[in-house]
Design a protein around this motif. Structure first.
Motif, PDB file in Angstrom:
ATOM      1  N   ARG A  74      -0.303 -20.333   5.146  1.00 26.01           N
ATOM      2  CA  ARG A  74      -0.568 -21.483   6.020  1.00 26.01           C
ATOM      3  C   ARG A  74       0.142 -22.713   5.468  1.00 26.01           C
TER       4      ARG A  74
ATOM      5  N   ARG B  38       2.250 -28.634  10.684  1.00 33.95           N
ATOM      6  CA  ARG B  38       3.153 -27.901  11.577  1.00 33.95           C
ATOM      7  C   ARG B  38       4.543 -28.544  11.574  1.00 33.95           C
TER       8      ARG B  38
ATOM      9  N   SER C  35       3.003 -21.922  13.239  1.00 33.36           N
ATOM     10  CA  SER C  35       3.525 -22.962  12.352  1.00 33.36           C
ATOM     11  C   SER C  35       4.250 -24.090  13.062  1.00 33.36           C
TER      12      SER C  35
END
Length: 321
Positions: free
Chosen positions: A210, A214, A233
């Motif tokens: 993760r 983004r 993402s």
């Protein structure tokens, strides 16, 4: 002449179709030129040819190699553009429905001599060695088109490159850093992530990890193994640029996320002669150079193919004459 070629298609054991030996000297059609090859780089496309993808059975034996650098008969050093298409009609030869790449219809660059249309050779910059120039026509051109033609990114924005060590990926890292992007990269191993960092990546992450935030665009060449992570993402309204699927196509496109967050998915394939000319100038002016992980004499080409098949790449694999 000496050549590295595919004798036939072998989908399951591609290296068993690989041959190193003599092939007939090529004929020289009107409007074409002969290039004495000094260096040529290996691409995933060459493995696909050995598997029989994108080539008809009656095209074998086929000399492999999509790109390279060498000299014309008068000694002029040149870089080969591997897309053979009609730019006069379509403007962009990659959009010509009859366009082809070297090794699909025409014999490739892993040989003493390759013949190509006159427009398919460009002057080699003095600043680039033959081995460096041999990396430009496929992997680096693909990366250049993805970044500068297809992504819509601006300097200062954040890009994610899926996969840290392949030819297109390492080119994207170097080009993105030189163009002023914030470059993030994923990689399966610490060694591959360290390579991306040395090439200029600002941050590296484990595959599937993760991200802190983004990104504005994701550059996707892996396919099934990374597609879900790419979709998660990219920011709403962001872009995923796709030029390959080395791990296979993903049957699940996650369409609900795609339309709800208005993600833009853009396909990209190789590049044009004009883009290759711009890429060569960009490398000359910026001083960036391709990462060459392995350089071998062309007679040792099977070793390079084995490295690529095993995923043991650290940049480009180059064969020299």
């Amino acid at each position: 002449m000496f050549a590295v070629y595919a004798a036939e298609a072998n989908p399951e054991q591609p290296l068993e179709a690989l041959r190193v030996g003599e092939r007939p000297d090529p004929e020289l059609p009107r409007g074409w030129v002969a290039v004495s090859v000094r260096a040529a780089s290996l691409n995933m496309h060459d493995l696909w040819t050995l598997r029989g993808v994108g080539i008809k059975a009656d095209q074998f034996p086929m000399v492999l190699g999509c790109d390279g650098a060498g000299e014309l008969a008068d000694g002029t050093p040149v870089v080969v553009h591997g897309v053979v298409g009609d730019a006069s009609v379509y403007g962009d030869e990659t959009l010509d429905p009859r366009r082809t790449l070297l090794t699909e219809k025409y014999q490739g660059t892993f040989a003493d001599t390759v013949v190509v249309p006159e427009r398919n050779v460009l002057p080699k910059p003095e600043e680039l060695s033959f081995s460096e120039a041999a990396c430009m026509g496929t992997a680096w051109l693909t990366a250049y088109r993805m970044l500068f033609t297809k992504s819509g990114l601006r300097p200062g924005q954040t890009m994610l490159v899926q996969g840290a060590s392949g030819g297109v990926s390492t080119a994207l890292v170097a080009l993105g850093r030189a163009a002023g992007m914030r470059v993030w990269v994923t990689g399966r191993s610490e060694e591959k992530r360290a390579l991306a960092a040395r090439l200029g990546a600002h941050e590296t992450f484990e595959s599937g990890e993760r991200l802190p935030e983004r990104v504005d665009a994701v550059f996707e060449t892996v396919g099934k193994a990374t597609w879900g992570h790419s979709m998660r993402s990219v920011r709403p309204g962001g872009t995923i640029v796709v030029s390959g699927s080395t791990s296979g196509p993903d049957p699940s496109a996650d369409l609900q996320r795609l339309f709800f967050t208005q993600i833009r998915v853009v396909g990209s394939m190789m590049g044009t002669r004009d883009e290759l000319a711009d890429l060569l100038d960009f490398c000359r002016l910026s001083g960036i150079r391709p990462q060459i992980g392995t350089e071998l004499p062309m007679t040792d080409a099977p070793s390079g193919f084995a490295q690529m098949l095993a995923g043991e790449t650290a940049g480009k694999i180059v064969f020299t004459r």
